[in-house]
Write an enzyme that holds these catalytic residues in place. Structure first.
Site, PDB file in Angstrom:
ATOM      1  N   CYS A   1       0.522  -1.304   0.137  1.00 22.55           N
ATOM      2  CA  CYS A   1       0.105  -0.130  -0.017  1.00 22.55           C
ATOM      3  C   CYS A   1       0.832   1.225   0.228  1.00 22.55           C
ATOM      4  O   CYS A   1       2.269   1.309   0.713  1.00 22.55           O
ATOM      5  CB  CYS A   1      -0.552   0.461   1.038  1.00 22.55           C
TER       6      CYS A   1
ATOM      7  N   ASP B   1       0.148   3.942   1.772  1.00 21.60           N
ATOM      8  CA  ASP B   1       0.081   4.477   3.217  1.00 21.60           C
ATOM      9  C   ASP B   1       1.780   4.930   3.466  1.00 21.60           C
ATOM     10  O   ASP B   1       2.889   3.562   3.892  1.00 21.60           O
ATOM     11  CB  ASP B   1      -0.269   3.659   4.383  1.00 21.60           C
TER      12      ASP B   1
ATOM     13  N   ARG C   1       2.669   4.776   6.037  1.00 23.59           N
ATOM     14  CA  ARG C   1       2.912   4.602   7.809  1.00 23.59           C
ATOM     15  C   ARG C   1       3.980   2.369   7.652  1.00 23.59           C
ATOM     16  O   ARG C   1       3.785   1.891   8.367  1.00 23.59           O
ATOM     17  CB  ARG C   1       2.121   4.163   8.754  1.00 23.59           C
TER      18      ARG C   1
ATOM     19  N   HIS D   1      -1.783  -3.725   4.436  1.00 29.51           N
ATOM     20  CA  HIS D   1      -2.539  -3.366   6.848  1.00 29.51           C
ATOM     21  C   HIS D   1      -3.578  -3.671   6.976  1.00 29.51           C
ATOM     22  O   HIS D   1      -4.684  -2.618   6.178  1.00 29.51           O
ATOM     23  CB  HIS D   1      -1.018  -2.284   6.440  1.00 29.51           C
TER      24      HIS D   1
HETATM   25 CO    CO Z   1      -3.587   1.275   2.797  1.00 26.69          CO
END
Ligand code: CO
Length: 210
Positions: A42, A44, A46, A98
């Site tokens: 992803c 993302d 994080r 995630h």
């Molecule tokens: Co994501």
């Protein structure tokens, strides 16, 4: 928040430290990359592939998009997979999603978000396929996390059915496709145990139904 100057300063320090600890490090890396892993994760911020797996520059080839999806017509992803499989000869492809993924949430919240709604359609397809299973999960967050796992498994299967991967297996290439999920809350990676190792595993009859 750090300024752009801070980032550049940090970079200079990092490069000098690296070279100091291991003279010739960058010139050797510049010559060749030979990663054994392709990471499809992803976007993302994080979930940075290298950081959470402890892999160094040169050790993992990375493709990231919103909600780590494998669209069969995504020329970007397919180009990455083709290069990774045919030229870099990676042995493992890791599709990593995630828990708490905003893409999964956005796919299911019933709102219009724009172009991303088209991108997230495969997630709604997975939700539809597993409707009864998901409806039985009372807690909303737990349900989304379960959908997250189911979507990762579906992306692993989609990837295993792409002509690039199928051809590699027909030629006897040693290539394994794994589904992993990362916990934002604890920093832990979990293997979803849906690895596809070859043509036999990739047959539609071998698909898990839940
Ligand atoms: Co994501």
């Amino acid at each position: 928040m750090q300024s752009l100057d801070d980032l550049l300063k940090h970079n200079r320090k990092w490069a000098l430290d690296r070279e100091g600890q291991d003279p010739g490090y960058f010139s050797r890396l510049a010559e060749l990359q030979r990663p054994e892993y392709l990471w499809i994760g992803c976007a993302d911020s994080r979930v940075p592939a290298n950081v959470i797996t402890g892999l160094e520059p040169g050790e993992v080839f990375v493709h990231r998009n919103v909600a780590n999806l494998v669209h069969s017509g995504d020329i970007n992803l397919l180009s990455v997979v083709e290069y990774a499989v045919q030229s870099l000869q990676v042995k493992h492809i890791i599709v990593c999603g995630h828990y708490g993924c905003g893409g999964i949430k956005a796919a299911m919240d019933g709102q219009r978000h724009g172009l991303i709604d088209h991108w997230l359609q495969p997630i709604r397809d997975v939700a539809e396929q597993h409707k009864s299973h998901l409806c039985a999960v009372a807690d909303g967050d737990v349900r989304l996390n379960r959908l997250c796992e189911l979507s990762i498994e579906a992306q692993v299967r989609s990837l295993s059915r792409t002509p690039i991967v199928q051809s590699a297996w027909k030629e006897g290439t040693d290539l394994h496709i794994h589904g992993w999920v990362y916990g934002l809350h604890d920093g832990m990676l979990r293997d979803l145990d849906c690895t596809v190792n070859g043509l036999t595993d990739a047959q539609p009859s071998a698909q898990a139904n839940a």
